[in-house]
Scaffold this active site. Sequence first.
Site, PDB file in Angstrom:
ATOM      1  N   ASP A 292       0.830  -1.202   0.000  1.00  0.00           N
ATOM      2  CA  ASP A 292       0.000   0.000   0.000  1.00  0.00           C
ATOM      3  C   ASP A 292       0.869   1.259   0.000  1.00  0.00           C
ATOM      4  O   ASP A 292       1.876   1.325   0.705  1.00  0.00           O
ATOM      5  CB  ASP A 292      -0.878   0.032   1.255  1.00  0.00           C
ATOM      6  CG  ASP A 292      -2.354  -0.157   0.944  1.00  0.00           C
ATOM      7  OD1 ASP A 292      -2.755   0.099  -0.211  1.00  0.00           O
ATOM      8  OD2 ASP A 292      -3.096  -0.558   1.854  1.00  0.00           O
TER       9      ASP A 292
ATOM     10  N   GLU B 175     -14.025  -1.604  -2.651  1.00  0.00           N
ATOM     11  CA  GLU B 175     -14.328  -1.714  -1.228  1.00  0.00           C
ATOM     12  C   GLU B 175     -15.681  -1.082  -0.903  1.00  0.00           C
ATOM     13  O   GLU B 175     -15.955   0.067  -1.280  1.00  0.00           O
ATOM     14  CB  GLU B 175     -13.245  -1.044  -0.390  1.00  0.00           C
ATOM     15  CG  GLU B 175     -13.483  -1.164   1.110  1.00  0.00           C
ATOM     16  CD  GLU B 175     -12.293  -0.793   1.963  1.00  0.00           C
ATOM     17  OE1 GLU B 175     -12.416  -0.844   3.204  1.00  0.00           O
ATOM     18  OE2 GLU B 175     -11.236  -0.454   1.398  1.00  0.00           O
TER      19      GLU B 175
END
Length: 291
Positions: free
Chosen positions: A84, A183
């Site tokens: 990330d 998401e």
Amino acid sequence: MKRITTNDIRRMKSEGQAIPMVTAYDYTAARLVTEAGIPMILVGDSMGQTMLGHDSTLPVTVEDIVRASAAVVRGAPQALVVADMPFMSYQVSREEALHNAGRLVKEGGAQAVKLEGGGPVLDSVRALDAAGIAVMGHLGLTPQSVHKLGGYRVQGTSPATAQELLDDALRLQDAGVFAIVLELVPVEVAEAVTARLTIPTIGIGSGIACDGQVQVWHDILGLSLDFQPKHSKIFADVGATIREALSAYSEGVRERTFPTEAETVHAKDPVVLDDEAEAGGITPLRRTRRG
């Protein structure tokens, strides 16, 4: 076995294979993930909550991800490791995005990086792709924008926002990402986006229609002590097992039932120790091993 590549992940979509992915933040977790045969690991900025005790992902630094990625890569020689990009490590400029992504690949050993957002990050995605850095996108709920979004809320719930999400997904695909995390998106929207893309979608809280799923290590193992997301399932309550083990260990120490002879080593010869403090008036200490 050779390490799994982004081409392998794209091929899994084309062949109709579901793609499991899970987070990991250390060597031991990565060993267990790769031994379970999971092809892709995310070194997520979710470590902010799960490992560092913050209330969001925002305080996580590039250094945090670099260190964790290096440990995960050492523990997972077969999995594709995606690191990330933390908050404000890519939003300022393309140059800063390149520098920080380069660190995650060069120092952290990651095979790909992930960044959040659509239109505003397209230039950075193109620059990373041109530099030879594999990129995963992330749409829907983008945790680094939690304050702007007003909390952790489902995204793409109206026709307009669903269309915007699809448009962003197509633009990210054109810019060069090899996969996109969706998401907290309604399953109907995730299904429509997945059908329109040639690259895989990896869902988290977005239903079964995505090409794959990603979950946080702590959530699926019962280690999230304060909150269990609706989109997650505890597959094994490892947290309860750990608590029981620690309680048993503590009791063993307090009751002097641990260590036992099985955990004890003995000297080969009788032990006689002279206390160097004898000059100070302290009687020499002499100990002989019991035979």
